[in-house]
Design an enzyme around this catalytic site. Sequence first.
Site, PDB file in Angstrom:
ATOM      1  N   GLU A 105     -48.033  71.778  12.847  1.00 51.41           N
ATOM      2  CA  GLU A 105     -49.176  71.937  13.750  1.00 51.41           C
ATOM      3  C   GLU A 105     -48.747  72.214  15.191  1.00 51.41           C
ATOM      4  O   GLU A 105     -49.346  73.030  15.875  1.00 51.41           O
ATOM      5  CB  GLU A 105     -50.032  70.662  13.703  1.00 51.41           C
ATOM      6  CG  GLU A 105     -51.368  70.870  14.365  1.00 51.41           C
ATOM      7  CD  GLU A 105     -52.097  69.559  14.615  1.00 51.41           C
ATOM      8  OE1 GLU A 105     -53.190  69.631  15.158  1.00 51.41           O
ATOM      9  OE2 GLU A 105     -51.557  68.492  14.279  1.00 51.41           O
ATOM     10  N   ASP A 106     -47.698  71.513  15.646  1.00 52.80           N
ATOM     11  CA  ASP A 106     -47.363  71.545  17.077  1.00 52.80           C
ATOM     12  C   ASP A 106     -46.172  72.416  17.448  1.00 52.80           C
ATOM     13  O   ASP A 106     -45.864  72.559  18.621  1.00 52.80           O
ATOM     14  CB  ASP A 106     -47.079  70.114  17.575  1.00 52.80           C
ATOM     15  CG  ASP A 106     -48.318  69.248  17.528  1.00 52.80           C
ATOM     16  OD1 ASP A 106     -49.403  69.821  17.387  1.00 52.80           O
ATOM     17  OD2 ASP A 106     -48.203  68.011  17.613  1.00 52.80           O
TER      18      ASP A 106
END
Length: 734
Positions: A90-91
């Site tokens: 996600e990051d």
Amino acid sequence: MKVLDIEKENKQIARQYKELLRISYQTLSDEDKKLIRLAFDTAVDAHKDQRRKSGEAYIFHPIAVAKIVAQQIGLDATAIAAALLHDVVEDTSYTLEDMERLFGETVARIVDGLTKISQMTSEQDISLQAENFRKMLLTLNDDVRVILIKIADRLHNMQTMDSMADHKQVKIASETLYIYAPLAHRIGLYNIKTELEDLGLKYTEPDVYNDILGKMRESKEDQEAYIESFSNVIKESLDVEGLNYVIKGRPKSIFSIRRKMKSQNVSFDEVYDKFAIRIIYKSDRENEKFLAWKIYSIVTDHFRPNPTRLRDWISSPKTTGYEALHITVIGPKGRWVEVQIRSERMHEIAEKGYAAHFKYKHGDQKEQGIEMWLNRLQEALENADGNAVDFVEEFKLNLYSQEIFVFTPKGELKSLPKGATPLDFAFSIHTEIGLKTRGAKVNGKLVPLSRELKSGDQVEIITSESSKPNNNWLDYATTARARAKIKSSLKEEKKKIAEEGKEILRRKLKQLKITLNEKIVNDLVVYFKLKTSLDLFYRVGISTIDNQMLKDFAGSRNNTFINFFKNKMRKQASSEEINKEEITTNYDQLVFGKEEEKLDYKFSNCCSPIPGDEVFGFITVNEGIKVHSKNCPNAITLQSNYAYRIISAKWIDSTQQEFTAVIKLDGIDNLGLVSNVTKVISNNMHVNMKNINFETEGGVFSGKITLEVKNKTILKKLLENLKKINGIDKVRRL
């Protein structure tokens, strides 16, 4: 950052990693350690440039989550690796394909599940959160570890929220109390549930939290002295029996003390059971139950028990696998105190929940309780056709509801949520039994299907081939399974009526010299302002569309000149719409409460609901009932803070609604008259008798019957049929 600080931080990261391996509840093989090491190195590399709001390196967060997963939840190496990687896709620039290439399909699938549900940000409104929560639960089908890691992630976020803005703290804490705490409770992670609840209270009601915390610290010495005085009384007797045990005091959580203070309307000092006493004993599996009852016997020899507060979770473990013997006794100083008796194995299962089962199971044997729960949950998800807020509310109800245990006539034990009715029991046995339910006996006595069952009840379902569900059943059923099956059956029943209605329509049109074909069906649908052909057939089937209305239609067709202009003005429905295989509902009336009363109301401006929306009523101070949509941004706030002012509401189609009518009959009494009356009523389609009362005097009778009918046409036809019965003089509607 200075070089020295970075070095110090790197040393700290390395220390945390070593601790992660050391504290793992499961024994890690060399292969496991290799997997965890690779996940750790990947996470360190991925997050190397990221920092948390507090300023510390981001990598401390995934390590902390992995530690909770490894120690408190006690999961395997795969889950520990997935926890370390849970924010990577996600990051950072790493992709799901990278995860699969490096760690294999299982880890990639768990990370994917975690990535999908991490969109549940505190910025979103509650209905979107609820929708995401529903998606999160759907991942249970893939791998339950997704949820467990998500709970660990939430716990660490709650533990480290001090650097956040106040409004964000409140939002995240409310969401935790709303979703994550009940979920942890249901999976059997009681320690994590307690910590989540306490932290939730810390940020939602800080003054209350700090006040109770301060008072608990002040009374700690008193508690320790009390536990010692309790232990001293029973120690000698336990030692004489040669038992190997420890006695511990467990303070109740701040959240549960607060709940007790609110529900009982008492101050902190008036809450007596601020702690429980645990007796944890060593035993092999064979003697566990015997020793638990032996300890129970010793405790109750010295302290008087409250028989209504005995909980035997050993004979009937909870579906989370929790086992223990709970008793409440009058301890020293005349205080009620809860005593929990558990073996070391039971204690471990209570502390670890899901994971500890596998330690005590052999080979591939699955733990039944959790499997059954996951299956039930999956079923509820598949049948959830309501909106998301509704679903979460219902799911929470099933999470927090305690279980009851009831018996079948053959003595088998069945677990149901608290508040379940005989109808829920019938559907839990088998769908066919549920659908054919005619009545129920509880402990040998006939009871209404709406009766709430209690633990220990023996339930027998009476079935009949002619029985079928009706709309009232939705008011009686509480479990997701039963409600879904009833809704599905009612839909099918409507389709059957529509099929019969088609034949009736064919006959009636024939008398009017009209042949039923596709064009006529289309014309009728447009004429009666309906949407589909099934709507038309269904309404003919239940006599909402009667002979006179069909004659009017035939008359309108004959007047060609007027008809031409009418058809021009009327909106023609597409044939695709008309031929749809469904019976639509024309929502035109709003009703409130279980009795479905028609009350005055206003629509709220915040969500402006429209006919057909899922709605509820809110009783305001000055403006009467305000109607809100269940997806309204204010829905959760109103339901949480003013539950006592919420009134259920729903849109109905008045043409499909049944209404109550009372008829009075007079005549000359003769043998079999009542039987003839009931036969005529029961043979008349779509009429349901609610009440019947006959009185006879001097050979003359008078009777009152309360009926539920769909419309006046059916009632009129019924009254005509009743007048034909020999002996009946007058029949009229009151």
